[in-house]
Scaffold this motif. Structure first.
Motif, mmCIF file in Angstrom:
data_model
loop_
_atom_site.group_PDB
_atom_site.id
_atom_site.type_symbol
_atom_site.label_atom_id
_atom_site.label_comp_id
_atom_site.label_asym_id
_atom_site.label_seq_id
_atom_site.Cartn_x
_atom_site.Cartn_y
_atom_site.Cartn_z
ATOM 1 N N LYS A 110 -7.308 28.458 48.318
ATOM 2 C CA LYS A 110 -7.658 27.729 47.104
ATOM 3 C C LYS A 110 -6.736 28.076 45.934
ATOM 4 O O LYS A 110 -6.390 27.199 45.136
ATOM 5 N N TYR A 111 -6.359 29.345 45.849
ATOM 6 C CA TYR A 111 -5.585 29.783 44.684
ATOM 7 C C TYR A 111 -4.086 29.625 44.882
ATOM 8 O O TYR A 111 -3.381 29.196 43.959
ATOM 9 N N CYS A 112 -3.575 29.974 46.039
ATOM 10 C CA CYS A 112 -2.125 29.979 46.280
ATOM 11 C C CYS A 112 -1.633 28.585 46.653
ATOM 12 O O CYS A 112 -1.220 28.325 47.793
ATOM 13 N N THR A 113 -1.684 27.680 45.683
ATOM 14 C CA THR A 113 -1.220 26.312 45.874
ATOM 15 C C THR A 113 -0.246 25.960 44.758
ATOM 16 O O THR A 113 -0.225 26.597 43.694
ATOM 17 N N GLY A 114 0.537 24.932 44.998
ATOM 18 C CA GLY A 114 1.494 24.510 43.986
ATOM 19 C C GLY A 114 0.814 24.033 42.722
ATOM 20 O O GLY A 114 1.295 24.280 41.602
ATOM 21 N N ARG A 115 -0.322 23.354 42.871
ATOM 22 C CA ARG A 115 -1.038 22.849 41.688
ATOM 23 C C ARG A 115 -1.582 23.997 40.842
ATOM 24 O O ARG A 115 -1.463 23.968 39.615
ATOM 25 N N THR A 116 -2.177 24.986 41.493
ATOM 26 C CA THR A 116 -2.692 26.136 40.760
ATOM 27 C C THR A 116 -1.568 26.862 40.036
ATOM 28 O O THR A 116 -1.723 27.291 38.884
ATOM 29 N N ALA A 117 -0.432 27.013 40.706
ATOM 30 C CA ALA A 117 0.708 27.675 40.081
ATOM 31 C C ALA A 117 1.151 26.935 38.824
ATOM 32 O O ALA A 117 1.427 27.555 37.785
ATOM 33 N N ALA A 118 1.196 25.602 38.896
ATOM 34 C CA ALA A 118 1.597 24.812 37.730
ATOM 35 C C ALA A 118 0.618 24.989 36.573
ATOM 36 O O ALA A 118 1.024 25.125 35.411
ATOM 37 N N VAL A 119 -0.674 25.003 36.884
ATOM 38 C CA VAL A 119 -1.697 25.174 35.839
ATOM 39 C C VAL A 119 -1.594 26.558 35.205
ATOM 40 O O VAL A 119 -1.648 26.708 33.978
ATOM 41 N N VAL A 120 -1.446 27.590 36.044
ATOM 42 C CA VAL A 120 -1.348 28.967 35.534
ATOM 43 C C VAL A 120 -0.113 29.124 34.651
ATOM 44 O O VAL A 120 -0.180 29.702 33.556
ATOM 45 N N LEU A 121 1.021 28.593 35.083
ATOM 46 C CA LEU A 121 2.261 28.730 34.318
ATOM 47 C C LEU A 121 2.181 27.971 32.998
ATOM 48 O O LEU A 121 2.593 28.489 31.944
ATOM 49 N N ALA A 122 1.641 26.755 33.028
ATOM 50 C CA ALA A 122 1.535 25.958 31.800
ATOM 51 C C ALA A 122 0.564 26.604 30.808
ATOM 52 O O ALA A 122 0.850 26.681 29.601
ATOM 53 N N THR A 123 -0.575 27.094 31.309
ATOM 54 C CA THR A 123 -1.549 27.751 30.439
ATOM 55 C C THR A 123 -0.970 29.013 29.817
ATOM 56 O O THR A 123 -1.140 29.268 28.613
ATOM 57 N N SER A 124 -0.259 29.792 30.615
ATOM 58 C CA SER A 124 0.358 31.016 30.097
ATOM 59 C C SER A 124 1.367 30.694 29.002
ATOM 60 O O SER A 124 1.410 31.367 27.961
ATOM 61 N N CYS A 125 2.155 29.665 29.212
ATOM 62 C CA CYS A 125 3.171 29.289 28.237
ATOM 63 C C CYS A 125 2.538 28.857 26.916
ATOM 64 O O CYS A 125 2.993 29.248 25.835
ATOM 65 N N ILE A 126 1.474 28.072 26.980
ATOM 66 C CA ILE A 126 0.789 27.597 25.763
ATOM 67 C C ILE A 126 0.177 28.769 24.998
ATOM 68 O O ILE A 126 0.318 28.882 23.773
ATOM 69 N N LEU A 127 -0.509 29.650 25.707
ATOM 70 C CA LEU A 127 -1.151 30.793 25.053
ATOM 71 C C LEU A 127 -0.128 31.728 24.424
ATOM 72 O O LEU A 127 -0.311 32.216 23.298
ATOM 73 N N LEU A 128 0.962 31.997 25.126
ATOM 74 C CA LEU A 128 1.988 32.890 24.602
ATOM 75 C C LEU A 128 2.702 32.276 23.399
ATOM 76 O O LEU A 128 3.058 32.987 22.452
ATOM 77 N N SER A 129 2.899 30.965 23.422
ATOM 78 C CA SER A 129 3.517 30.299 22.269
ATOM 79 C C SER A 129 2.627 30.417 21.042
ATOM 80 O O SER A 129 3.109 30.689 19.928
ATOM 81 N N SER A 130 1.320 30.240 21.234
ATOM 82 C CA SER A 130 0.378 30.354 20.116
ATOM 83 C C SER A 130 0.339 31.777 19.570
ATOM 84 O O SER A 130 0.280 31.997 18.353
ATOM 85 N N LYS A 131 0.397 32.751 20.473
ATOM 86 C CA LYS A 131 0.325 34.149 20.045
ATOM 87 C C LYS A 131 1.508 34.558 19.180
ATOM 88 O O LYS A 131 1.385 35.406 18.291
ATOM 89 N N ASN A 132 2.661 33.949 19.396
ATOM 90 C CA ASN A 132 3.877 34.367 18.706
ATOM 91 C C ASN A 132 4.139 33.634 17.394
ATOM 92 O O ASN A 132 5.134 33.940 16.717
ATOM 93 N N ILE A 133 3.300 32.704 17.001
ATOM 94 C CA ILE A 133 3.514 31.951 15.762
ATOM 95 C C ILE A 133 3.687 32.854 14.543
ATOM 96 O O ILE A 133 4.534 32.589 13.679
ATOM 97 N N PRO A 134 2.911 33.958 14.395
ATOM 98 C CA PRO A 134 3.107 34.829 13.212
ATOM 99 C C PRO A 134 4.522 35.360 13.056
ATOM 100 O O PRO A 134 4.922 35.695 11.929
ATOM 101 N N PHE A 135 5.302 35.433 14.132
ATOM 102 C CA PHE A 135 6.660 35.950 14.009
ATOM 103 C C PHE A 135 7.528 35.054 13.120
ATOM 104 O O PHE A 135 8.499 35.532 12.512
#
Length: 351
Positions: free
Chosen positions: A145-170
């Motif tokens: 269920k977890y080790c699929t291409g779709r899950t990987a895309a969701v995890v990578l996109a979510t990580s990118c969005i969260l990390l971008s938001s976290k760095n705005i104060p810089f």
């Protein structure tokens, strides 16, 4: 790549308002070494390494699953962006393209923000890949269920969005050095970033998230993975001996062995290359020293930490080549392709 540097030089020549000298003047040998290092890293890290890795991995002919391929492509893309933003646009431009539009304060702030975001993505993509391999090896029921291409895309996109938001104060942590004709130039960290409680807490939070927490997560997952593999290996060998009376080749264990080699090499390289940077952060945080007031020895130690940290963005392709035979085969084919195409074209014309 050379054309990119020429464009920056031309823009700097056209818009230059600061430091009219065309040839950079370095104050000491260490500074000359740092600049030469970043130029080499910028040239080698973009085209020959990360771009080639992205192309080869994207073809999907390296014998890796779709899930693993997406993580590795994302890691290579993040590393490529780190080299472009942190090494070329931030560090090299500071020495070689002074007075260009890159030195206008709003542009400078955006470049710094992008360098922080891409660095965080590079680190956390390594963490998500480590967790994916941990699930694939240790949790067979969750693997499907977890080790699929779709899950990987969701995890990578979510990580990118969260990390971008976290760095705005810089973006707001920098201020102009001086103003010419109402145009702010250059960027320097605001003094409050080292003294005000809010900024100090943010600095600690940023370093905990990158790379202290990734350090801990990667080490924990690797330890659990090793423990699981050792237990599973003993069980499978025992069953193999009972059924065959001898130790035969186990394809499943061989596949796991290759996955573990790739996993440990990537995570081990990440930890070693970030270690000096982490030590420097802990030193100035615990000692209460402003890094801008370092003496020459501490300043050189800080620079080495940043150099090794940036080097981590150019090592993954080498690691793929060392640990994955099919990646080496595809890389060799990609290098030979232009030459074989030219030879075939010449033979065709001669015939």
């Amino acid at each position: 790549m050379n054309g990119f540097f020429l464009i920056l030089w031309w823009l700097g020549k056209k818009t230059g308002r600061i430091n009219g000298s065309k040839v950079p003047k370095f104050t000491n040998r260490c500074e000359t070494l740092y600049v030469s290092y970043y130029v080499l890293l910028g040239v080698v890290g973009v085209a020959p390494l990360n771009l080639v890795a992205i192309v080869v991995l994207s073809r999907g002919k390296c014998g890796l699953s779709t899930c693993t391929t997406r993580y590795l492509v994302a890691m290579a893309a993040a590393d490529l962006l780190v080299v472009i933003t942190e090494v070329i646009l931030w560090r090299i431009s500071w020495y070689y393209f002074r007075g260009s539009f890159l030195n206008i304060t709003p542009v400078c702030r955006v470049i710094y923000l992008l360098s922080r975001v891409t660095t965080d993505c590079s680190v956390w993509f390594t963490v998500t890949f480590t967790f994916d391999r941990f699930v694939a090896i240790c949790w067979q029921k969750l693997k499907t269920k977890y080790c699929t291409g779709r899950t990987a895309a969701v995890v990578l996109a979510t990580s990118c969005i969260l990390l971008s938001s976290k760095n705005i104060p810089f973006y707001f942590a920098l201020e102009p050095v001086y103003t010419i004709d109402n145009v702010p130039w250059d960027c320097v960290t605001i003094p409050a970033a080292f003294t005000e409680p809010g900024w100090v807490v943010f600095d600690w939070l940023d370093t905990v998230l990158t790379p202290l927490l990734p350090f801990a997560v990667i080490l924990l997952l690797n330890a659990l993975t090793v423990r699981h593999i050792l237990v599973a290996s003993r069980v499978r060998k025992r069953l193999s001996c009972e059924s065959k009376g001898e130790n035969g080749t186990d394809p499943e264990m061989e596949s796991r062995r290759k996955s573990v080699i790739l996993l440990f090499t990537l995570s081990g390289s990440f930890i070693l290359l970030w270690l000096v940077y982490v030590i420097d952060f802990l030193y100035y945080s615990i000692a209460g020293i402003n890094p801008t007031q370092y003496n020459d020895s501490l300043s050189n130690f800080e620079q080495v930490g940043q150099m090794l940290r940036n080097l981590s963005c150019c090592t993954n392709t080498f690691i793929y080549g060392v640990t994955q035979s099919k990646f080496r085969e595809q890389l060799t084919s990609a290098v030979k392709y232009p030459f074989t195409s030219i030879i075939q074209l010449i033979n065709k014309q001669n015939n």
